[in-house]
Scaffold this motif. Structure first.
Motif, PDB file in Angstrom:
ATOM      1  N   ASP A 105     -12.025   3.315   4.780  1.00 22.61           N
ATOM      2  CA  ASP A 105     -11.005   4.148   5.391  1.00 22.61           C
ATOM      3  C   ASP A 105      -9.916   4.384   4.346  1.00 22.61           C
ATOM      4  O   ASP A 105      -8.881   3.721   4.346  1.00 22.61           O
ATOM      5  N   VAL A 106     -10.153   5.317   3.441  1.00 23.23           N
ATOM      6  CA  VAL A 106      -9.215   5.525   2.339  1.00 23.23           C
ATOM      7  C   VAL A 106      -7.894   6.103   2.842  1.00 23.23           C
ATOM      8  O   VAL A 106      -6.840   5.881   2.245  1.00 23.23           O
ATOM      9  N   GLU A 107      -7.953   6.852   3.932  1.00 23.45           N
ATOM     10  CA  GLU A 107      -6.709   7.405   4.472  1.00 23.45           C
ATOM     11  C   GLU A 107      -5.765   6.285   4.874  1.00 23.45           C
ATOM     12  O   GLU A 107      -4.561   6.317   4.579  1.00 23.45           O
ATOM     13  N   SER A 108      -6.305   5.262   5.546  1.00 22.47           N
ATOM     14  CA  SER A 108      -5.484   4.110   5.930  1.00 22.47           C
ATOM     15  C   SER A 108      -5.028   3.337   4.699  1.00 22.47           C
ATOM     16  O   SER A 108      -3.874   2.903   4.622  1.00 22.47           O
ATOM     17  N   ASP A 109      -5.918   3.162   3.718  1.00 25.01           N
ATOM     18  CA  ASP A 109      -5.555   2.428   2.506  1.00 25.01           C
ATOM     19  C   ASP A 109      -4.435   3.123   1.727  1.00 25.01           C
ATOM     20  O   ASP A 109      -3.576   2.474   1.139  1.00 25.01           O
ATOM     21  N   LEU A 110      -4.466   4.460   1.727  1.00 19.65           N
ATOM     22  CA  LEU A 110      -3.421   5.187   1.023  1.00 19.65           C
ATOM     23  C   LEU A 110      -2.068   5.050   1.718  1.00 19.65           C
ATOM     24  O   LEU A 110      -1.021   5.109   1.076  1.00 19.65           O
ATOM     25  N   ARG A 111      -2.086   4.851   3.049  1.00 17.70           N
ATOM     26  CA  ARG A 111      -0.838   4.702   3.795  1.00 17.70           C
ATOM     27  C   ARG A 111      -0.272   3.290   3.694  1.00 17.70           C
ATOM     28  O   ARG A 111       0.933   3.101   3.688  1.00 17.70           O
ATOM     29  N   GLN A 112      -1.179   2.290   3.647  1.00 20.09           N
ATOM     30  CA  GLN A 112      -0.742   0.902   3.667  1.00 20.09           C
ATOM     31  C   GLN A 112      -0.341   0.443   2.264  1.00 20.09           C
ATOM     32  O   GLN A 112      -1.133   0.542   1.320  1.00 20.09           O
ATOM     33  N   TYR A 113       0.862  -0.067   2.140  1.00 15.55           N
ATOM     34  CA  TYR A 113       1.388  -0.445   0.821  1.00 15.55           C
ATOM     35  C   TYR A 113       0.511  -1.490   0.142  1.00 15.55           C
ATOM     36  O   TYR A 113       0.205  -1.399  -1.045  1.00 15.55           O
ATOM     37  N   ARG A 114       0.080  -2.501   0.871  1.00 16.79           N
ATOM     38  CA  ARG A 114      -0.655  -3.610   0.261  1.00 16.79           C
ATOM     39  C   ARG A 114      -2.027  -3.180  -0.261  1.00 16.79           C
ATOM     40  O   ARG A 114      -2.533  -3.749  -1.223  1.00 16.79           O
ATOM     41  N   SER A 115      -2.660  -2.214   0.389  1.00 14.93           N
ATOM     42  CA  SER A 115      -4.017  -1.812   0.005  1.00 14.93           C
ATOM     43  C   SER A 115      -4.056  -0.538  -0.830  1.00 14.93           C
ATOM     44  O   SER A 115      -5.112  -0.154  -1.312  1.00 14.93           O
ATOM     45  N   SER A 116      -2.918   0.116  -0.993  1.00 15.58           N
ATOM     46  CA  SER A 116      -2.911   1.396  -1.693  1.00 15.58           C
ATOM     47  C   SER A 116      -2.996   1.217  -3.205  1.00 15.58           C
ATOM     48  O   SER A 116      -2.250   0.425  -3.792  1.00 15.58           O
ATOM     49  N   PRO A 117      -3.876   1.988  -3.860  1.00 13.50           N
ATOM     50  CA  PRO A 117      -3.909   1.938  -5.330  1.00 13.50           C
ATOM     51  C   PRO A 117      -2.642   2.540  -5.933  1.00 13.50           C
ATOM     52  O   PRO A 117      -2.322   2.277  -7.090  1.00 13.50           O
ATOM     53  N   LEU A 118      -1.923   3.338  -5.139  1.00 13.48           N
ATOM     54  CA  LEU A 118      -0.669   3.904  -5.629  1.00 13.48           C
ATOM     55  C   LEU A 118       0.331   2.800  -5.957  1.00 13.48           C
ATOM     56  O   LEU A 118       1.014   2.844  -6.980  1.00 13.48           O
ATOM     57  N   ALA A 119       0.447   1.785  -5.069  1.00 11.29           N
ATOM     58  CA  ALA A 119       1.383   0.681  -5.309  1.00 11.29           C
ATOM     59  C   ALA A 119       1.010  -0.065  -6.578  1.00 11.29           C
ATOM     60  O   ALA A 119       1.890  -0.451  -7.376  1.00 11.29           O
ATOM     61  N   ARG A 120      -0.309  -0.274  -6.808  1.00  7.54           N
ATOM     62  CA  ARG A 120      -0.733  -0.973  -8.015  1.00  7.54           C
ATOM     63  C   ARG A 120      -0.453  -0.150  -9.266  1.00  7.54           C
ATOM     64  O   ARG A 120      -0.085  -0.673 -10.317  1.00  7.54           O
ATOM     65  N   LEU A 121      -0.627   1.169  -9.138  1.00  9.15           N
ATOM     66  CA  LEU A 121      -0.361   2.044 -10.275  1.00  9.15           C
ATOM     67  C   LEU A 121       1.137   2.042 -10.617  1.00  9.15           C
ATOM     68  O   LEU A 121       1.514   1.969 -11.794  1.00  9.15           O
ATOM     69  N   ILE A 122       1.982   2.095  -9.595  1.00  8.44           N
ATOM     70  CA  ILE A 122       3.434   2.059  -9.832  1.00  8.44           C
ATOM     71  C   ILE A 122       3.831   0.743 -10.498  1.00  8.44           C
ATOM     72  O   ILE A 122       4.628   0.726 -11.448  1.00  8.44           O
ATOM     73  N   ASP A 123       3.247  -0.340 -10.035  1.00 11.91           N
ATOM     74  CA  ASP A 123       3.542  -1.643 -10.630  1.00 11.91           C
ATOM     75  C   ASP A 123       3.116  -1.687 -12.094  1.00 11.91           C
ATOM     76  O   ASP A 123       3.807  -2.243 -12.949  1.00 11.91           O
ATOM     77  N   ALA A 124       1.942  -1.076 -12.386  1.00  9.86           N
ATOM     78  CA  ALA A 124       1.440  -1.081 -13.761  1.00  9.86           C
ATOM     79  C   ALA A 124       2.278  -0.188 -14.674  1.00  9.86           C
ATOM     80  O   ALA A 124       2.278  -0.371 -15.894  1.00  9.86           O
ATOM     81  N   MET A 125       3.013   0.768 -14.107  1.00 10.87           N
ATOM     82  CA  MET A 125       3.832   1.672 -14.919  1.00 10.87           C
ATOM     83  C   MET A 125       5.051   0.957 -15.526  1.00 10.87           C
ATOM     84  O   MET A 125       5.639   1.437 -16.489  1.00 10.87           O
ATOM     85  N   GLU A 126       5.445  -0.197 -14.937  1.00  6.96           N
ATOM     86  CA  GLU A 126       6.580  -0.974 -15.450  1.00  6.96           C
ATOM     87  C   GLU A 126       7.828  -0.105 -15.626  1.00  6.96           C
ATOM     88  O   GLU A 126       8.318   0.121 -16.751  1.00  6.96           O
ATOM     89  N   ILE A 127       8.337   0.386 -14.513  1.00  5.40           N
ATOM     90  CA  ILE A 127       9.519   1.252 -14.539  1.00  5.40           C
ATOM     91  C   ILE A 127      10.717   0.472 -15.055  1.00  5.40           C
ATOM     92  O   ILE A 127      10.999  -0.644 -14.615  1.00  5.40           O
ATOM     93  N   ALA A 128      11.434   1.042 -15.996  1.00  7.77           N
ATOM     94  CA  ALA A 128      12.563   0.373 -16.659  1.00  7.77           C
ATOM     95  C   ALA A 128      13.678   0.076 -15.653  1.00  7.77           C
ATOM     96  O   ALA A 128      13.879   0.831 -14.697  1.00  7.77           O
ATOM     97  N   PRO A 129      14.434  -1.016 -15.854  1.00 10.50           N
ATOM     98  CA  PRO A 129      15.527  -1.374 -14.939  1.00 10.50           C
ATOM     99  C   PRO A 129      16.538  -0.255 -14.729  1.00 10.50           C
ATOM    100  O   PRO A 129      17.037  -0.047 -13.625  1.00 10.50           O
ATOM    101  N   ALA A 130      16.876   0.480 -15.810  1.00 10.46           N
ATOM    102  CA  ALA A 130      17.855   1.567 -15.683  1.00 10.46           C
ATOM    103  C   ALA A 130      17.353   2.651 -14.736  1.00 10.46           C
ATOM    104  O   ALA A 130      18.106   3.190 -13.916  1.00 10.46           O
ATOM    105  N   GLU A 131      16.050   2.971 -14.827  1.00 10.12           N
ATOM    106  CA  GLU A 131      15.490   3.993 -13.943  1.00 10.12           C
ATOM    107  C   GLU A 131      15.408   3.477 -12.511  1.00 10.12           C
ATOM    108  O   GLU A 131      15.618   4.220 -11.556  1.00 10.12           O
TER     109      GLU A 131
END
Length: 530
Positions: A105-131
């Motif tokens: 159920d990818v639609e549900s996974d995309l909505r849920q923070y814990r299962s979404s690959p989007l959250a993992r991608l954002i974490d891997a981007m290492e956004i700078a403290p200033a941003e």
């Protein structure tokens, strides 16, 4: 068993630390992932206390081992053979493995923070403290503007008054309304994927079809893998993808497969899609075949069939979405071309009462007579399934013109008898397919096909012959005398209007057929016998 051999880790500290305990020899590490009976059950099988057919699912388990004798080929390790040392699954965590099940159920996974690959991608981007602080300030500003709105303020005051009345002074707290808590994590959690096309702007993926959402999910996951690879944060990574074709249009299946094939990390797919197998290199195939026993036979056709490089190239050109169906069939009938493909299954079902599809028998046209390359695939070590080669007696491709002018003589026809083994049998008629199929019991079928194609004179000759044969009774010599000229007429009509088209029209009238040639009957008998 899934066997994995790892090389190229020498000199890389993180990778050496991960695979050090799995080395079979210097610069080679091995993992074996097996589903087999538990140790106690294996011991009972060895002593004869349990018979193989008495096992239940509870008698099996998954296990993973590392290392092992390097002289042993992983492909030859049997289910009852111990190999390497046991490994805990937790020891593999630095090697990222993502498993995508078929029913997801990818639609549900995309909505849920814990299962979404989007959250993992954002974490891997290492956004700078200033941003991060800039984003937080934007959230605080939005919260202040919303809370300051007249109606929102009234609603907040009303809730605050009611809450204090109900809770009493001992438990009262102030109530306000806002978008979210002012934290960077709240910003990340609030992000949503928005899509746009020519019809709509910024719509949620839930409005999309399941297939495109699958592609979206995998695309984000792939980008996450790329970021980990660029930052050297992983000892390795792999995608295990079960039936990637689920909900996908055939062209999207091919596009997704090509995208996965181009990745700088490995993907392992299980599939029933002929569109995917038609585009996959033959050397990447691992084919699982049901052989009527508790164990499933597995093979790598390129290796196990002993194919030469030119034969591999030949098969890869020919195994399109139609012909690669032979990988999934229980049994196979190889024929020369589309005329046989259209007519043989239909006439066998009508006359013999045998539905080839229900029995898992696929009729595969190879568009030629080069059966030798295909036949090598069928053996105990490669594809352990029956293959009946059904061909014309002249062994010439149906689109070949032997009377055409040429500088070279025609090569001799191939000797198909040498191809036969326990899994391959050859069934040939004495003439061409259309001639071999013309009997008293198929005259009306061909007459109606001649009507449809626009050959009324041929149709009349066929019906006149049927009338004579019915009036004169059974006389084999007289029957041959009547039918032989008509066989040439039917073949010429098929050639004139197109053999595939004529066979397609004949199949439409197959309910008029009452007999088939013996070589077809023999092929069906062999394929269907236990």
């Amino acid at each position: 068993m899934i066997g994995l051999e790892i090389t190229g880790f020498a000199g890389k500290t993180n990778e050496e630390a991960l695979v050090g305990a799995w080395q079979s020899k210097p610069k080679l590490a091995r993992l074996a992932y097996r589903y087999r009976p538990k140790l106690k059950v294996r011991e009972d099988l060895e002593t004869g206390e349990i018979e193989p057919g008495e096992l239940t699912r509870d008698d099996y388990h998954w296990e993973i081992t590392g290392g092992g004798d390097p002289s042993h080929d992983l492909a030859d390790v049997t289910w009852d053979q111990d190999f390497g040392q046991s490994i805990r699954f937790s020891d593999l965590q630095s090697f990222l493995v993502v498993f995508l099940p078929a029913l997801r159920d990818v639609e549900s996974d995309l909505r849920q923070y814990r299962s979404s690959p989007l959250a993992r991608l954002i974490d891997a981007m290492e956004i700078a403290p200033a941003e991060q602080e800039a984003l937080l300030e934007a959230l605080r500003t939005a919260n202040a503007e919303i809370a300051g709105a007249d109606t929102i303020g009234k609603i907040a005051k009303a809730i605050d008054k009611s809450f204090k009345t109900v809770a009493g002074p001992a438990f009262s707290m102030d109530v306000a309304l806002g978008l979210a808590e002012p934290s960077f994590q709240a910003v990340v959690r609030a992000l949503r994927i928005l899509l746009s096309n020519v019809a709509m702007q910024n719509f949620d993926p839930s409005s999309n079809g399941l297939g495109l959402n699958n592609i979206l999910y995998v695309s984000i996951l792939i980008e996450y893998f790329h970021k980990r690879l660029a930052q050297q944060k992983s000892a390795g990574q792999i995608i295990l993808f079960e039936e990637p074709e689920a909900h996908l249009h055939p062209q999207l299946q091919i596009t997704l497969f090509k995208a996965l094939s181009a990745l700088p990390f490995q993907s392992v797919l299980t599939t029933h899609s002929t569109h995917i197998t038609a585009n996959a290199p033959l050397k990447s195939y691992v084919v699982l075949s049901h052989v009527g026993s508790p164990a499933i036979a597995s093979s790598m056709p390129v290796v196990d069939a002993g194919l030469a490089a030119n034969e591999v190239a030949d098969l890869e050109r020919y195994l399109d979405a139609t012909r690669s169906n032979l990988l999934f069939a229980r049994k196979v009938m190889l024929v020369e071309g589309p005329a046989e493909l259209f007519l043989i299954p239909a006439i066998i079902k009508k006359v013999e009462g045998v539905d080839l599809d229900r029995l898992g028998i696929s009729v595969i046209p190879i568009y030629g007579v080069h059966f030798d390359t295909y036949s090598k695939l069928f053996s105990k070590g490669a594809l352990p399934k029956k293959c009946a080669i059904v061909t014309d007696g002249d062994l010439r491709p149906s689109d070949a013109h032997s009377d055409a002018e040429a500088e070279d003589d025609l090569p001799p026809p191939p000797n198909l008898k040498v191809l036969q083994n326990d899994y391959v049998r050859v069934f040939a008629c004495k003439t061409t397919f259309e001639r071999a199929l013309l009997f008293k019991g198929t005259l009306e079928m061909f007459a109606r096909a001649a009507d449809d194609v626009g050959a009324p004179l041929v149709a009349k000759r066929l019906r006149d012959a049927l009338g004579k044969l019915e009036a004169e009774g059974k006389d084999e010599k007289n029957e041959l005398k009547i039918l032989n000229p008509l066989r040439d007429a039917v073949l010429n009509t098929a050639k004139r209007f197109g053999k595939a088209r004529f066979a397609q029209l004949a199949a439409r009238h197959v309910e008029q057929a009452t007999s088939i040639p013996q070589y077809l009957s023999d092929a069906i008998d062999w394929l269907t016998e236990e």
